[in-house]
Design an enzyme around this catalytic site. Structure first.
Site, PDB file in Angstrom:
ATOM      1  N   GLU A  93      -2.962  -3.089   0.696  1.00  0.00           N
ATOM      2  CA  GLU A  93      -2.571  -3.864   1.867  1.00  0.00           C
ATOM      3  C   GLU A  93      -3.328  -3.409   3.116  1.00  0.00           C
ATOM      4  OE1 GLU A  93       1.923  -5.008   0.447  1.00  0.00           O
ATOM      5  OE2 GLU A  93       1.721  -3.249   1.704  1.00  0.00           O
ATOM      6  N   CYS A 106      -5.391  -1.796  10.350  1.00  0.00           N
ATOM      7  CA  CYS A 106      -5.004  -0.612   9.593  1.00  0.00           C
ATOM      8  C   CYS A 106      -5.442  -0.845   8.141  1.00  0.00           C
ATOM      9  CB  CYS A 106      -3.488  -0.473   9.715  1.00  0.00           C
ATOM     10  SG  CYS A 106      -2.796   0.871   8.805  1.00  0.00           S
ATOM     11  N   CYS A 113      -0.847   6.628  -3.623  1.00  0.00           N
ATOM     12  CA  CYS A 113      -1.235   7.901  -3.023  1.00  0.00           C
ATOM     13  C   CYS A 113      -0.658   9.025  -3.869  1.00  0.00           C
ATOM     14  CB  CYS A 113      -0.709   8.013  -1.593  1.00  0.00           C
ATOM     15  SG  CYS A 113      -1.228   9.533  -0.769  1.00  0.00           S
ATOM     16  N   CYS A 117       4.384  12.603  -0.206  1.00  0.00           N
ATOM     17  CA  CYS A 117       5.251  12.907   0.937  1.00  0.00           C
ATOM     18  C   CYS A 117       6.609  12.246   0.706  1.00  0.00           C
ATOM     19  CB  CYS A 117       4.624  12.407   2.234  1.00  0.00           C
ATOM     20  SG  CYS A 117       3.016  13.140   2.533  1.00  0.00           S
ATOM     21  N   CYS A 120       7.705   8.760   2.431  1.00  0.00           N
ATOM     22  CA  CYS A 120       6.734   7.656   2.487  1.00  0.00           C
ATOM     23  C   CYS A 120       6.815   6.803   1.232  1.00  0.00           C
ATOM     24  CB  CYS A 120       5.330   8.239   2.649  1.00  0.00           C
ATOM     25  SG  CYS A 120       4.026   7.022   2.547  1.00  0.00           S
ATOM     26  N   GLY A 170      -2.665   5.304   1.014  1.00  0.00           N
ATOM     27  CA  GLY A 170      -3.563   6.323   0.477  1.00  0.00           C
ATOM     28  C   GLY A 170      -3.940   7.397   1.467  1.00  0.00           C
ATOM     29  N   GLU A 171      -4.532   8.448   0.920  1.00  0.00           N
ATOM     30  CA  GLU A 171      -4.991   9.569   1.729  1.00  0.00           C
ATOM     31  C   GLU A 171      -6.520   9.489   1.792  1.00  0.00           C
ATOM     32  OE1 GLU A 171      -4.085  12.056   3.743  1.00  0.00           O
ATOM     33  OE2 GLU A 171      -6.185  12.655   3.677  1.00  0.00           O
ATOM     34  N   SER A 224      -1.297  13.910  10.298  1.00  0.00           N
ATOM     35  CA  SER A 224       0.138  13.685  10.105  1.00  0.00           C
ATOM     36  C   SER A 224       0.796  15.045   9.976  1.00  0.00           C
ATOM     37  CB  SER A 224       0.372  12.864   8.831  1.00  0.00           C
ATOM     38  OG  SER A 224      -0.152  11.575   8.997  1.00  0.00           O
ATOM     39  N   LEU A 225       1.417  15.488  11.048  1.00  0.00           N
ATOM     40  CA  LEU A 225       1.937  16.860  11.084  1.00  0.00           C
ATOM     41  C   LEU A 225       3.396  16.901  10.607  1.00  0.00           C
ATOM     42  CD1 LEU A 225       0.481  19.413  11.878  1.00  0.00           C
ATOM     43  CD2 LEU A 225       1.482  19.220  14.153  1.00  0.00           C
ATOM     44  N   HIS A 226       4.258  16.225  11.332  1.00  0.00           N
ATOM     45  CA  HIS A 226       5.651  15.988  10.923  1.00  0.00           C
ATOM     46  C   HIS A 226       6.563  17.207  10.852  1.00  0.00           C
ATOM     47  CE1 HIS A 226       3.849  12.194  10.299  1.00  0.00           C
ATOM     48  NE2 HIS A 226       3.602  12.274   9.018  1.00  0.00           N
ATOM     49  N   ASN A 300      10.906   5.093  10.090  1.00  0.00           N
ATOM     50  CA  ASN A 300      11.260   3.750   9.617  1.00  0.00           C
ATOM     51  C   ASN A 300      12.114   3.894   8.377  1.00  0.00           C
ATOM     52  OD1 ASN A 300       9.792   2.063  11.424  1.00  0.00           O
ATOM     53  ND2 ASN A 300       7.935   2.803  10.441  1.00  0.00           N
ATOM     54  N   CYS A 343       4.534   1.666   9.443  1.00  0.00           N
ATOM     55  CA  CYS A 343       4.067   2.925   8.869  1.00  0.00           C
ATOM     56  C   CYS A 343       4.976   3.367   7.738  1.00  0.00           C
ATOM     57  CB  CYS A 343       4.110   4.037   9.910  1.00  0.00           C
ATOM     58  SG  CYS A 343       3.001   3.801  11.252  1.00  0.00           S
TER      59      CYS A 343
HETATM   60  N1  SAH Z   1      -2.292   9.410   4.132  1.00  0.00           N
HETATM   61  C1  SAH Z   1      -2.646   9.422   5.494  1.00  0.00           C
HETATM   62  C2  SAH Z   1      -2.869   8.036   6.011  1.00  0.00           C
HETATM   63  C3  SAH Z   1      -1.610   7.171   6.015  1.00  0.00           C
HETATM   64  S1  SAH Z   1      -1.134   7.050   7.649  1.00  0.00           S
HETATM   65  C4  SAH Z   1      -1.646  10.172   6.320  1.00  0.00           C
HETATM   66  O1  SAH Z   1      -0.567  10.452   5.802  1.00  0.00           O
HETATM   67  O2  SAH Z   1      -1.958  10.518   7.451  1.00  0.00           O
HETATM   68  C5  SAH Z   1       0.486   6.501   7.558  1.00  0.00           C
HETATM   69  C6  SAH Z   1       1.301   7.194   8.643  1.00  0.00           C
HETATM   70  O3  SAH Z   1       2.639   6.721   8.550  1.00  0.00           O
HETATM   71  C7  SAH Z   1       1.355   8.705   8.415  1.00  0.00           C
HETATM   72  O4  SAH Z   1       1.381   9.399   9.632  1.00  0.00           O
HETATM   73  C8  SAH Z   1       2.661   8.821   7.693  1.00  0.00           C
HETATM   74  O5  SAH Z   1       3.138  10.125   7.725  1.00  0.00           O
HETATM   75  C9  SAH Z   1       3.496   7.816   8.426  1.00  0.00           C
HETATM   76  N2  SAH Z   1       4.710   7.419   7.710  1.00  0.00           N
HETATM   77  C10 SAH Z   1       4.932   7.454   6.382  1.00  0.00           C
HETATM   78  N3  SAH Z   1       6.178   7.027   6.118  1.00  0.00           N
HETATM   79  C11 SAH Z   1       6.752   6.706   7.316  1.00  0.00           C
HETATM   80  C12 SAH Z   1       8.021   6.187   7.704  1.00  0.00           C
HETATM   81  N4  SAH Z   1       8.916   5.872   6.808  1.00  0.00           N
HETATM   82  N5  SAH Z   1       8.257   5.997   9.026  1.00  0.00           N
HETATM   83  C13 SAH Z   1       7.307   6.259   9.948  1.00  0.00           C
HETATM   84  N6  SAH Z   1       6.077   6.725   9.640  1.00  0.00           N
HETATM   85  C14 SAH Z   1       5.815   6.951   8.332  1.00  0.00           C
HETATM   86 FE1  SF4 Z   2       0.136   9.589   1.135  1.00  0.00          FE
HETATM   87 FE2  SF4 Z   2       0.020   9.573   3.805  1.00  0.00          FE
HETATM   88 FE3  SF4 Z   2       2.157   8.537   2.514  1.00  0.00          FE
HETATM   89 FE4  SF4 Z   2       1.766  11.167   2.520  1.00  0.00          FE
HETATM   90  S1  SF4 Z   2       2.180   9.848   4.301  1.00  0.00           S
HETATM   91  S2  SF4 Z   2       2.286   9.937   0.730  1.00  0.00           S
HETATM   92  S3  SF4 Z   2      -0.455  11.289   2.439  1.00  0.00           S
HETATM   93  S4  SF4 Z   2       0.058   7.781   2.471  1.00  0.00           S
END
Ligand code: SAH
Ligand code: SF4
Length: 356
Positions: A93, A106, A113, A117, A120, A170-171, A224-226, A300, A343
């Site tokens: 997508e 995007c 992936c 995480c 996600c 994906g990453e 993506s630190l979190h 989200n 996201c």
């Molecule tokens: N794999 C890469 C690129 C994907 S970016 C990465 O993780 O950075 C997608 C972004 O959305 C990332 O910052 C991810 O952590 C964030 N994300 C994933 N699930 C989410 C959610 N449920 N709510 C908000 N952001 C989310």
């Molecule tokens: Fe993959 Fe990024 Fe989702 Fe983590 S946040 S599972 S690295 S797409």
């Protein structure tokens, strides 16, 4: 029989070599390349400024792939989600986000992936495969075609999309070679000419590849630190068990940032997991000395995952702590949540979820 080469997989220099290898004048590669990077090019016969004999030789050995959306969904807020079915049935997508007359796209770098995480949905669907350069660039070209079809007017196609963010499925750094090839194609001045300012690659923190990226190409980096401590981060992001926070931040510290460039840190706020005042203070401490911006992403929520978004007031407090510590910090509400385009909601093969 040898499979035909997909010319849309090739950077300009690979295309020149390829043409030379077929005994064709590499001086024509610039024209062929320009056609390949133009939305709407499907066939060699469209390349009217290239000699017929050259086109016939190319058609014998090569193909021009293109992506066609299998579904297009439009959100109430104007965000448009495209689903592309690839030749082997994998679905990826892309999300087009209009904002004040500008457009951000995007794009996805993998089908699924492998990074797992916990928060996600893409991670939840597992890994199918890496996208080829043509499948990454193809998303951009297909969306440009859509924009032209729906009447977005720009002087040249390259002005249709202002920013490209590798924040889809994906990453990107786990598909490193194809990512670099796709970036070289997208940034080539003979083609779509995306400048380094207009491209952001987001990673969950694959440290050696962050170092490679800094050496190989100039683009914006988002991380993506979190979480601001290893225990919490490892709990929600398995990658942290391989590359811990200090390693990751050391790679960020040595990432080349010429001029006013900064690293973008993304931080999802998940209720009760990483949203305490102490988390914000620890984050402020950890990022000291890194030229950066912080985007706070209110989580989200989805039905299948047991995480929640903190209350707004709480989010504002978290932001205030970071701002008081001197960080440029923004709260970024996701767009397109009503069509699962926000996201972390991209998951096309059955793992799709409803918003709670
Ligand atoms: N794999 C890469 C690129 C994907 S970016 C990465 O993780 O950075 C997608 C972004 O959305 C990332 O910052 C991810 O952590 C964030 N994300 C994933 N699930 C989410 C959610 N449920 N709510 C908000 N952001 C989310
Ligand atoms: Fe993959 Fe990024 Fe989702 Fe983590 S946040 S599972 S690295 S797409």
């Amino acid at each position: 029989m040898k499979a035909k080469t997909d010319l849309r997989d090739l950077t300009y220099s690979r295309l020149s070599e390829y043409m030379e290898g077929l005994g064709l004048p590499s001086s024509r590669a610039r024209f062929v390349f320009a056609w390949l990077q133009r939305p709407g090019t499907r066939d060699f016969s469209q390349m009217v400024d290239v000699k017929r004999e050259i086109l016939a030789a190319l058609a014998e050995h090569a193909v021009i792939s293109s992506l066609v959306p299998a579904a297009v969904e439009k959100s109430r807020d104007g965000t448009v989600k495209f689903a592309f079915a690839l030749e082997d049935g994998a679905v990826v997508e892309s999300v087009l986000i209009p904002e004040k007359g500008r457009h951000t796209l995007c794009v996805s770098s993998q089908a699924g992936c492998a990074m797992g995480c916990r928060f996600c949905l893409t991670g939840g669907m597992g890994f199918s495969r890496n996208l080829r350069p043509a499948e990454i660039v193809g998303q951009v070209l297909a969306v440009m075609e859509y924009m032209i079809d729906v009447g977005v007017v720009r002087t040249t196609p390259r002005e249709l999309i202002n920013n490209l963010v590798f924040m889809g499925m994906g990453e990107p750094l786990a598909n490193y070679d194809n990512l670099i090839a796709a970036l070289r194609i997208l940034m080539d001045e003979r083609g779509l000419e995306f400048t380094e300012r207009r491209i952001t690659v987001s990673t969950c923190g694959i440290v050696p590849r962050i170092r490679d990226l800094g050496n190989d190409i100039r683009v914006n980096l988002a991380v993506s630190l979190h979480a601001a401590d290893d225990e919490t981060r490892s709990r929600i992001m398995p990658v942290n068990k391989t590359y811990g926070l200090d390693d990751l931040l050391a790679a960020c510290r040595s990432f080349p940032l010429p001029g006013k460039k900064v690293i973008l840190f993304e931080y999802i706020l998940i209720k009760g997991i990483n949203d305490a005042g102490d988390d914000a203070r620890r984050l402020a401490e950890k990022l000291q000395g890194i030229p950066c911006r912080i985007n706070l992403l209110p989580y989200n929520a989805t039905k299948s995952l047991d995480y929640q978004c903190p209350e707004e007031e709480h989010i504002l407090q978290f932001q205030k702590i970071l701002r008081d510590a001197g960080y440029r910090t923004f709260i970024r509400s996701s767009r397109g949540a009503d069509i699962s385009a926000a996201c972390g909601q991209l998951a096309s093969t059955g793992a799709k979820d409803e918003q709670t």
